[in-house]
Motif scaffolding. Structure first.
Motif, mmCIF file in Angstrom:
data_model
loop_
_atom_site.group_PDB
_atom_site.id
_atom_site.type_symbol
_atom_site.label_atom_id
_atom_site.label_comp_id
_atom_site.label_asym_id
_atom_site.label_seq_id
_atom_site.Cartn_x
_atom_site.Cartn_y
_atom_site.Cartn_z
ATOM 1 N N SER A 257 -2.204 20.775 6.534
ATOM 2 C CA SER A 257 -2.688 20.070 5.346
ATOM 3 C C SER A 257 -1.567 19.978 4.316
ATOM 4 N N LYS A 258 -1.743 19.090 3.359
ATOM 5 C CA LYS A 258 -0.755 18.921 2.299
ATOM 6 C C LYS A 258 -0.582 20.205 1.498
ATOM 7 N N SER A 259 -1.664 20.893 1.242
ATOM 8 C CA SER A 259 -1.573 22.133 0.472
ATOM 9 C C SER A 259 -0.843 23.220 1.247
ATOM 10 N N ARG A 260 -1.026 23.247 2.564
ATOM 11 C CA ARG A 260 -0.324 24.246 3.380
ATOM 12 C C ARG A 260 1.179 23.982 3.380
ATOM 13 N N ILE A 261 1.565 22.723 3.513
ATOM 14 C CA ILE A 261 2.998 22.390 3.483
ATOM 15 C C ILE A 261 3.583 22.727 2.111
#
Length: 490
Positions: A18-22
């Motif tokens: 996900s974008k938040s994980r990256i």
């Protein structure tokens, strides 16, 4: 090849994130060492696999190296990702990889005499001491990791440089050794120069990429020092641990490699000459079709010269191949004589008579090899002369004054024997006849294409019959009209 957002997305480590994980992975993760050691370890593992994939797939910018990570500003820019920007943790990541020997500074790797697998190396001592504890904790206890007070900017500045990625290197080494085991059938198969090693393994060590020369130097160092699979001496590379090799490079090895290289070079020359011969024949035929008879004759004469050179090269290749086979057979005989030595593992355990036999066998082999290689045709300068230009191969067959009078005559083969000229003229006549036959066939084909088609359909046949019947009826009526016309009174 440089990386891009689409390239990064193709990496397995980015798949499904996900974008938040990256964004979390790209942030400064150094603070997690104390607050969340498990997350910190997971993030370091993710970055290790990402950097290994980036390097091994050839996605690093401004380089063709696939075993060496170049930690510089271009790497930082190539990792820029939409919504996350540039990573803010590379300094911390590289520091961890270096401290765990997952990455080794390039110069340190090449200059070290101790194997990276030696138990005396620091990472193994740490692992044995702190099993079950986070790696960063152990390194911090031994003051290996950078100071916790050091900022990420300072850590990145200190981490810039070139690093060998051990995981990628191990994969390449395994591939090379597996490939070598598949071709290990003779002494010559265990011997390589740097050029022949490159030609054999550079494109197959890692899938989809070709190792650079710098990569190959790293790989050779690893195979010799850490895997102990090869020995090297100057430009001689020898795989050991097989039935055809001893753990050192001998005079027999040098001689066999010289012969192997000469055979390879001569084979390449023969392939090139064969290709040129076929090309000259095609060019001569094309010249005939374009009504350039003189040019066609030039190609045919050059082709005739090349065929003579090819015959000479094939003869030389046969001599070199037979010589190499004799050297290999002698080496295998020596290995067979020395089997009791390897079985007993101690030379001193052999009887004096047996020891004398082994020594004499090696001495006889060395003398045999030197005698073979002392032959004038196998000297380096003689082999190089064999690969000289085409004109040199036929120089003795031409008159010097003819060559001086017309360089063009020399290039097209003037001065050839009457038998050769007759053969060339016969081939030229055959090409002319073939070209004329092709031209005639093309004319016939064109005429057939432009001629009106014959009407053979049933419909056309019926219509023609009706027209003929109508014409017959009209003729009959015309003939009957005089008999039925009334006679007028006078």
């Amino acid at each position: 090849m440089s990386s891009s957002p689409s390239t990064l997305s193709s990496l397995l480590s980015y798949d499904g994130l996900s974008k938040s994980r990256i964004q979390s992975l790209y942030s400064d993760i150094s603070r997690q060492k104390h607050s969340n050691p498990t997350a910190y370890s997971s993030n370091i593992t993710w970055w290790r696999s990402t950097l290994e994939a980036l390097v091994s797939l050839g996605y690093q910018p401004n380089t063709t190296d696939t075993l060496i990570l170049h930690a510089d500003q271009s790497l930082l820019e190539s990792l820029r990702y939409g919504g996350a920007g540039k990573p803010l943790c590379l300094g911390t990541v590289i520091t961890e990889l270096v401290n765990s020997r997952t990455a080794v500074p390039l110069q340190q790797f090449l200059s070290a005499s101790q194997s990276i697998y030696d138990s005396g190396w620091l990472p193994y001592r740490v692992a044995a001491f702190v099993v079950g504890k986070p790696l960063w904790w152990a390194l911090r206890q031994l003051n290996v990791l950078g100071s916790d007070d050091e900022s990420e900017t300072e850590r990145w500045k200190h981490s810039k440089g070139d690093y060998v990625l051990i995981g990628v290197l191990e994969h390449a080494a395994d591939s090379v050794l597996a490939s070598q085991r598949a071709r290990d059938v003779s002494l010559a198969d265990t011997l390589y120069s740097f050029d022949s090693f490159r030609a054999t393994f550079a494109a197959s060590a890692l899938p989809g990429v070709t190792l650079s020369d710098k990569d190959l130097r790293v790989l050779l160092k690893f195979l010799e020092r850490d895997r102990r699979a090869i020995v090297t001496e100057r430009e001689v590379i020898k795989f050991v641990g097989t039935g055809f090799s001893t753990p050192e490079i001998t005079a027999v090895d040098h001689g066999a490699l010289e012969l192997k290289s000469a055979v390879a070079n001569l084979t390449a020359q023969i392939d090139s000459i064969t290709t040129t011969i076929d090309s000259h024949k095609a060019k001569a035929a094309n010249a005939i079709r374009q009504q350039h008879k003189s040019l066609a004759l030039s190609y045919l004469r050059s082709r005739k010269q090349l065929e003579e050179v090819l015959t000479q090269r094939l003869g030389s290749l046969e001599i070199l191949q037979s010589t190499l086979l004799r050297v290999e057979a002698a080496a295998e005989d020596i290995q067979g004589t020395a089997l009791p030595f390897s079985h007993c593992r101690r030379f001193v355990l052999l009887t004096p008579h047996r020891r004398l036999q082994i020594v004499k066998a090696y001495e006889s082999s060395t003398a045999t090899l030197r005698t073979l290689l002392a032959h004038p045709s196998l000297q380096r300068d003689a082999v190089e002369r064999t690969f000289d230009a085409l004109a040199d191969a036929n120089a003795d067959a031409r008159e010097l004054d003819d060559a001086v009078r017309s360089g063009m005559d020399l290039a097209v083969g003037t001065g050839a024997s009457p038998e050769d000229e007759d053969e060339i003229n016969a081939e030229l006549a055959a090409l002319v006849a073939e070209a004329e036959a092709d031209a005639a066939a093309q004319v016939r084909e064109k005429i057939q294409r432009t001629a009106p088609p014959e009407t053979t359909s049933v419909e056309d046949t019926t219509r023609n019959a009706q027209q003929a019947q109508e014409r017959g009826h009209i003729d009959a009526v015309t003939e009957a009209e005089p008999a039925t016309r009334p006679v007028l009174a006078g």
